[in-house]
Design a protein around this motif. Structure first.
Motif, PDB file in Angstrom:
ATOM      1  N   ALA A  71       3.942  -3.530  17.943  1.00 44.66           N
ATOM      2  CA  ALA A  71       5.156  -3.174  17.206  1.00 44.66           C
ATOM      3  C   ALA A  71       4.907  -1.911  16.383  1.00 44.66           C
ATOM      4  CB  ALA A  71       5.556  -4.324  16.284  1.00 44.66           C
ATOM      5  N   PHE A  72       5.974  -1.156  16.107  1.00 43.41           N
ATOM      6  CA  PHE A  72       5.831   0.121  15.402  1.00 43.41           C
ATOM      7  C   PHE A  72       5.218  -0.039  14.021  1.00 43.41           C
ATOM      8  CE2 PHE A  72       9.944  -1.304  13.796  1.00 43.41           C
ATOM      9  CZ  PHE A  72       9.929  -0.895  12.465  1.00 43.41           C
ATOM     10  N   TYR A  73       5.413  -1.210  13.377  1.00 43.59           N
ATOM     11  CA  TYR A  73       4.932  -1.395  12.010  1.00 43.59           C
ATOM     12  C   TYR A  73       3.456  -1.812  11.944  1.00 43.59           C
ATOM     13  CZ  TYR A  73       6.692  -5.996  13.438  1.00 43.59           C
ATOM     14  OH  TYR A  73       6.976  -7.140  14.138  1.00 43.59           O
ATOM     15  N   GLU A  74       2.751  -1.730  13.086  1.00 40.44           N
ATOM     16  CA  GLU A  74       1.303  -1.998  13.071  1.00 40.44           C
ATOM     17  C   GLU A  74       0.484  -0.728  12.858  1.00 40.44           C
ATOM     18  OE1 GLU A  74      -0.200  -5.169  15.793  1.00 40.44           O
ATOM     19  OE2 GLU A  74       1.865  -5.179  16.529  1.00 40.44           O
ATOM     20  N   SER A  75       1.162   0.413  12.712  1.00 39.64           N
ATOM     21  CA  SER A  75       0.483   1.629  12.248  1.00 39.64           C
ATOM     22  C   SER A  75       0.803   1.792  10.768  1.00 39.64           C
ATOM     23  CB  SER A  75       0.961   2.860  13.017  1.00 39.64           C
ATOM     24  OG  SER A  75       2.274   3.216  12.631  1.00 39.64           O
ATOM     25  N   LYS A  76       0.048   2.635  10.087  1.00 44.06           N
ATOM     26  CA  LYS A  76       0.257   2.803   8.647  1.00 44.06           C
ATOM     27  C   LYS A  76       1.623   3.413   8.342  1.00 44.06           C
ATOM     28  CE  LYS A  76      -3.836   4.818   8.134  1.00 44.06           C
ATOM     29  NZ  LYS A  76      -4.981   5.513   7.495  1.00 44.06           N
ATOM     30  N   ILE A  77       2.049   4.399   9.140  1.00 42.07           N
ATOM     31  CA  ILE A  77       3.347   5.018   8.871  1.00 42.07           C
ATOM     32  C   ILE A  77       4.473   4.045   9.216  1.00 42.07           C
ATOM     33  CG2 ILE A  77       3.586   6.153  11.134  1.00 42.07           C
ATOM     34  CD1 ILE A  77       4.667   7.585   7.707  1.00 42.07           C
ATOM     35  N   GLY A  78       4.333   3.310  10.317  1.00 41.05           N
ATOM     36  CA  GLY A  78       5.354   2.331  10.692  1.00 41.05           C
ATOM     37  C   GLY A  78       5.488   1.231   9.655  1.00 41.05           C
ATOM     38  N   PHE A  79       4.345   0.754   9.156  1.00 47.86           N
ATOM     39  CA  PHE A  79       4.342  -0.276   8.115  1.00 47.86           C
ATOM     40  C   PHE A  79       5.039   0.242   6.854  1.00 47.86           C
ATOM     41  CE2 PHE A  79       2.568  -2.399   4.418  1.00 47.86           C
ATOM     42  CZ  PHE A  79       2.631  -3.739   4.782  1.00 47.86           C
ATOM     43  N   SER A  80       4.715   1.489   6.475  1.00 46.60           N
ATOM     44  CA  SER A  80       5.300   2.080   5.260  1.00 46.60           C
ATOM     45  C   SER A  80       6.802   2.278   5.410  1.00 46.60           C
ATOM     46  CB  SER A  80       4.623   3.423   4.948  1.00 46.60           C
ATOM     47  OG  SER A  80       3.232   3.247   4.756  1.00 46.60           O
ATOM     48  N   VAL A  81       7.233   2.692   6.609  1.00 47.24           N
ATOM     49  CA  VAL A  81       8.666   2.886   6.871  1.00 47.24           C
ATOM     50  C   VAL A  81       9.418   1.558   6.773  1.00 47.24           C
ATOM     51  CG1 VAL A  81      10.322   3.354   8.732  1.00 47.24           C
ATOM     52  CG2 VAL A  81       8.540   5.018   8.202  1.00 47.24           C
ATOM     53  N   PRO A 115      -3.557  -2.735  -2.799  1.00 44.07           N
ATOM     54  CA  PRO A 115      -3.976  -2.426  -1.420  1.00 44.07           C
ATOM     55  C   PRO A 115      -3.255  -3.345  -0.441  1.00 44.07           C
ATOM     56  CG  PRO A 115      -5.723  -3.612  -2.605  1.00 44.07           C
ATOM     57  CD  PRO A 115      -4.587  -3.447  -3.559  1.00 44.07           C
ATOM     58  N   VAL A 116      -2.715  -2.780   0.655  1.00 46.36           N
ATOM     59  CA  VAL A 116      -2.008  -3.591   1.646  1.00 46.36           C
ATOM     60  C   VAL A 116      -2.513  -3.251   3.049  1.00 46.36           C
ATOM     61  CG1 VAL A 116       0.105  -4.073   0.359  1.00 46.36           C
ATOM     62  CG2 VAL A 116      -0.073  -1.938   1.615  1.00 46.36           C
ATOM     63  N   ASN A 117      -2.669  -4.284   3.850  1.00 50.70           N
ATOM     64  CA  ASN A 117      -3.145  -4.147   5.221  1.00 50.70           C
ATOM     65  C   ASN A 117      -1.933  -4.077   6.157  1.00 50.70           C
ATOM     66  OD1 ASN A 117      -4.575  -4.269   7.647  1.00 50.70           O
ATOM     67  ND2 ASN A 117      -4.848  -6.492   7.539  1.00 50.70           N
ATOM     68  N   VAL A 118      -1.988  -3.202   7.156  1.00 52.53           N
ATOM     69  CA  VAL A 118      -0.851  -3.054   8.075  1.00 52.53           C
ATOM     70  C   VAL A 118      -0.505  -4.360   8.793  1.00 52.53           C
ATOM     71  CG1 VAL A 118      -1.098  -0.584   8.469  1.00 52.53           C
ATOM     72  CG2 VAL A 118      -2.365  -2.179   9.913  1.00 52.53           C
ATOM     73  N   GLY A 119      -1.406  -5.313   8.827  1.00 50.26           N
ATOM     74  CA  GLY A 119      -1.129  -6.586   9.496  1.00 50.26           C
ATOM     75  C   GLY A 119      -0.460  -7.617   8.605  1.00 50.26           C
ATOM     76  N   GLU A 120      -0.282  -7.307   7.317  1.00 52.97           N
ATOM     77  CA  GLU A 120       0.270  -8.285   6.373  1.00 52.97           C
ATOM     78  C   GLU A 120       1.784  -8.400   6.517  1.00 52.97           C
ATOM     79  OE1 GLU A 120      -0.775  -7.466   2.341  1.00 52.97           O
ATOM     80  OE2 GLU A 120      -2.924  -7.691   2.671  1.00 52.97           O
ATOM     81  N   ASN A 121       2.329  -9.521   5.979  1.00 51.78           N
ATOM     82  CA  ASN A 121       3.792  -9.602   5.880  1.00 51.78           C
ATOM     83  C   ASN A 121       4.219  -8.862   4.607  1.00 51.78           C
ATOM     84  OD1 ASN A 121       3.640 -11.335   3.600  1.00 51.78           O
ATOM     85  ND2 ASN A 121       3.525 -13.138   4.905  1.00 51.78           N
ATOM     86  N   PHE A 122       5.509  -8.870   4.319  1.00 53.15           N
ATOM     87  CA  PHE A 122       6.020  -8.024   3.237  1.00 53.15           C
ATOM     88  C   PHE A 122       6.237  -8.784   1.928  1.00 53.15           C
ATOM     89  CE2 PHE A 122       7.029  -5.958   7.204  1.00 53.15           C
ATOM     90  CZ  PHE A 122       6.601  -4.657   6.963  1.00 53.15           C
ATOM     91  N   GLU A 123       5.836 -10.053   1.893  1.00 54.03           N
ATOM     92  CA  GLU A 123       6.072 -10.848   0.692  1.00 54.03           C
ATOM     93  C   GLU A 123       5.378 -10.252  -0.528  1.00 54.03           C
ATOM     94  OE1 GLU A 123       4.833 -15.261  -0.714  1.00 54.03           O
ATOM     95  OE2 GLU A 123       6.159 -15.192   1.027  1.00 54.03           O
TER      96      GLU A 123
END
Length: 308
Positions: free
Chosen positions: A102-112, A286-294
């Motif tokens: 999924a796109f949000y598994e990269s750092k930019i995708g996660f941040s977006v 600190p947040v890992n790209v694999g985390e949920n958004f809670e």
């Protein structure tokens, strides 16, 4: 062909908006288990009662359900202003995603997606939102506003970050954080998504972060990393070529030969960042790209309650 490309663009845009909304709705439905119990179903129309305020607008029906005092919020009220900042340098486009990811598994995708999620929550609470994007240039700026049209304009800008091809772009965090700080005049919560890969003096970076706090802004730094490779250096021991995506510099090593020393230095860097932010009263997460958004949403709500 032009119409087809526009339809495709719209569908992607709706995908980001829908995904963000689903994350927020899921979070709100589970809020009764959190420290924000009672602040879920009606929180778009209510705010916590502060001692000393008029009791005229207290919602007594909501008090009966939640055992907490809330006052009704009116349409024209904007409770807070929030400015989101995204680092769009080449290192933020790591890791390179496979087709199945999924796109949000990269750092930019996660941040977006995290930004879109926060925007959805801000919209529900009728708060104003702005956006800045930087890399080796100041790529995008939108001031804090609360209208639907403004919200969609920013979502469109976020979409473009996902569509942009990865080019070699360095990070000039210091320069652009100073510029962004000068643009935000009214007191706001400032939320920064970055991997903190910045060449140069750490002191200059901390000065730039401190500048964001002028005018009594509240600053939240989400340090986005791919924990598996960037912190734990979890690679097999075949010979590998590591390439700096911002400078093009290369080095060939066996991962096991440097793993222990790398982990030590990475952990030291994280600890120094956390300590420096604490000393400067900047919220460091600190947040890992694999985390949920809670964690991101809970941090935002906790900081908002302390915004005052």
């Amino acid at each position: 062909m032009k119409i087809e490309s526009q339809i495709e663009k719209i569908s992607r845009f709706q995908h980001l908006e829908l995904l963000a909304n689903q994350v927020v709705e899921g979070f709100i439905s589970g809020m009764h288990k959190s420290p924000f119990h009672g602040f879920s179903a009606e929180f778009a129309e209510h705010k916590l009662y502060n001692v000393g305020e008029s009791t005229k607008h207290i919602d007594w029906k909501l008090f009966a359900k939640t055992d907490r005092l809330y006052t009704k919020r009116f349409e024209e009220e904007t409770n807070m202003r929030c400015h989101i900042i995204i680092d769009n340098s080449s290192s933020m486009h790591y890791p390179k995603l496979k087709e199945s990811q999924a796109f949000y598994e990269s750092k930019i995708g996660f941040s977006v997606l995290a930004s879109a999620v926060l925007m959805d929550l801000l919209k529900k609470q009728r708060d104003a939102v702005g956006l800045s994007v930087f890399s080796d240039s100041y790529e995008y700026y939108a001031p804090e506003k609360g209208s639907d049209r403004h919200h969609r304009m920013i979502l469109n800008a976020l979409e473009k970050l996902l569509q942009s091809s990865v080019t070699t772009k360095s990070t000039d965090t210091v320069t652009f954080l100073h510029q962004i700080a000068e643009k935000i005049h009214r007191r706001s919560m400032i939320i920064l998504f970055t991997d903190m890969f910045q060449s140069g003096e750490e002191e200059a970076l901390l000065n730039a972060l401190q500048h964001l706090k002028h005018n009594k802004h509240k600053v939240v730094l989400f340090h986005v990393v791919d924990t598996k490779t960037e912190l734990d250096f979890d690679f097999d021991n075949t010979p590998r070529k590591f390439i700096d995506v911002e400078t093009g510099e290369e080095i060939s090593v066996f991962a096991d030969n440097v793993k222990q020393e790398y982990e030590k230095k990475a952990q030291l860097y994280f600890k120094k960042l956390a300590l420096s932010c604490a000393q400067n009263r900047i919220k460091y997460i600190p947040v890992n790209v694999g985390e949920n958004f809670e964690r991101i949403l809970l941090t935002y709500l906790a900081e908002k309650q302390n915004f005052g």
